[in-house]
Design a protein around this motif. Sequence first.
Motif, short mmCIF file in Angstrom:
data_model
loop_
_atom_site.label_atom_id
_atom_site.label_comp_id
_atom_site.label_asym_id
_atom_site.label_seq_id
_atom_site.Cartn_x
_atom_site.Cartn_y
_atom_site.Cartn_z
N UNK A 1 0.83 -1.21 0.00
CA UNK A 1 0.00 0.00 0.00
C UNK A 1 0.87 1.26 0.00
N UNK A 2 1.91 1.26 0.82
CA UNK A 2 2.81 2.41 0.88
C UNK A 2 3.59 2.58 -0.42
N UNK A 3 4.06 1.49 -0.99
CA UNK A 3 4.82 1.56 -2.26
C UNK A 3 3.96 2.08 -3.40
N UNK A 4 2.69 1.66 -3.44
CA UNK A 4 1.79 2.16 -4.48
C UNK A 4 1.62 3.67 -4.36
N UNK A 5 1.44 4.14 -3.14
CA UNK A 5 1.29 5.57 -2.91
C UNK A 5 2.55 6.32 -3.33
N UNK A 6 3.70 5.76 -3.02
CA UNK A 6 4.98 6.36 -3.37
C UNK A 6 5.16 6.40 -4.89
N UNK A 7 4.75 5.35 -5.57
CA UNK A 7 4.97 5.22 -7.01
C UNK A 7 4.19 6.23 -7.83
N UNK A 8 3.03 6.64 -7.37
CA UNK A 8 2.22 7.57 -8.16
C UNK A 8 2.51 9.03 -7.83
N UNK A 9 3.29 9.27 -6.81
CA UNK A 9 3.62 10.65 -6.43
C UNK A 9 4.50 11.30 -7.49
N UNK A 10 4.28 12.58 -7.70
CA UNK A 10 5.01 13.32 -8.73
C UNK A 10 6.37 13.84 -8.26
N UNK A 11 6.49 14.13 -6.99
CA UNK A 11 7.72 14.71 -6.45
C UNK A 11 8.10 13.98 -5.16
N UNK A 12 9.34 14.14 -4.71
CA UNK A 12 9.71 13.56 -3.42
C UNK A 12 8.86 14.09 -2.25
N UNK B 1 8.78 -7.88 7.82
CA UNK B 1 8.31 -7.03 8.91
C UNK B 1 8.93 -5.63 8.82
N UNK B 2 10.09 -5.51 8.23
CA UNK B 2 10.78 -4.22 8.15
C UNK B 2 10.60 -3.51 6.81
N UNK B 3 10.00 -4.16 5.84
CA UNK B 3 9.89 -3.55 4.51
C UNK B 3 9.13 -2.23 4.51
N UNK B 4 8.05 -2.14 5.28
CA UNK B 4 7.29 -0.89 5.31
C UNK B 4 8.11 0.23 5.96
N UNK B 5 8.91 -0.14 6.95
CA UNK B 5 9.82 0.85 7.55
C UNK B 5 10.78 1.39 6.49
N UNK B 6 11.28 0.52 5.63
CA UNK B 6 12.23 0.95 4.60
C UNK B 6 11.57 1.85 3.56
N UNK B 7 10.30 1.65 3.27
CA UNK B 7 9.59 2.57 2.37
C UNK B 7 9.54 3.95 3.02
#
Length: 173
Positions: A40-51, A99-105
Motif C-alpha cells: 500500500x505504501x509503495x503504491x502511494x509512493x509510485x504515483x507521487x510526482x515529487x519527493x 516485517x521491516x519492509x514498510x519501515x524501509x519505504x
Amino acid sequence: MRSIAKHLGVSAMMPYKHFPSKDHILMELRLEAFQRLTTHMRRAQAVAQTPTDALVAVSQAYVEFALKAPNDYRLMFDAWEFENYAQISADFGDSISREADSWHVNLDAVTAFAEAENLAIDCNFAAHWLWSSLHGMVQLHLSRKLAFGMEIQQLEQIFSEKIPTSIRAFSQK
C-alpha cells in the motif's frame, strides 16, 4: 484456534500440520499484514510526482491502511508472547525481513525528500520521528484515546500538511 479452523472449514488440528504453534500462525499472519502495508505504501509512493508528494503519500498510506485494517494493524504492532527475535529468526529465516519492509519505504521517502531538498539531516532520525508520530496517532485513535476534540481525519490532514516543514526543521544548515 477452533474458531479459525471452523471458519476455514477444516478440523481444529489441521493448522498444526502446517505450523508448529499458534504463535507461528500469528507470526505468519503478522508478516502477511506487514506485506500488505508495504504494498500500500509503495503504491502511494509510485504515483507521487515529487519527493515531497511521495513523503506525504507514504505517510497517508500508513494511516489509511491502519484505519481500513485495524485488526491487521493491531496484530502487527501490539505486543504478544512470541517476542523472542532469536527464535523468530530461527523459525522464519529471511521471511522475517517482511516485517521491516514498510519501515524501509518510510526511510526511502524521507531520504529522497531530504536529497531533493538538499537537507543536511539525519534521515534515520527523521524517519523514526515520522514513523513514531504516525504510529502514535493511529494507536491513540484505535485505543479510543484520541478524545480531546480532534478526529483522526482532521489530525492526519493537518499532520500531512506539516510533514515536509517538520522534516526541514531537522536540517543542520
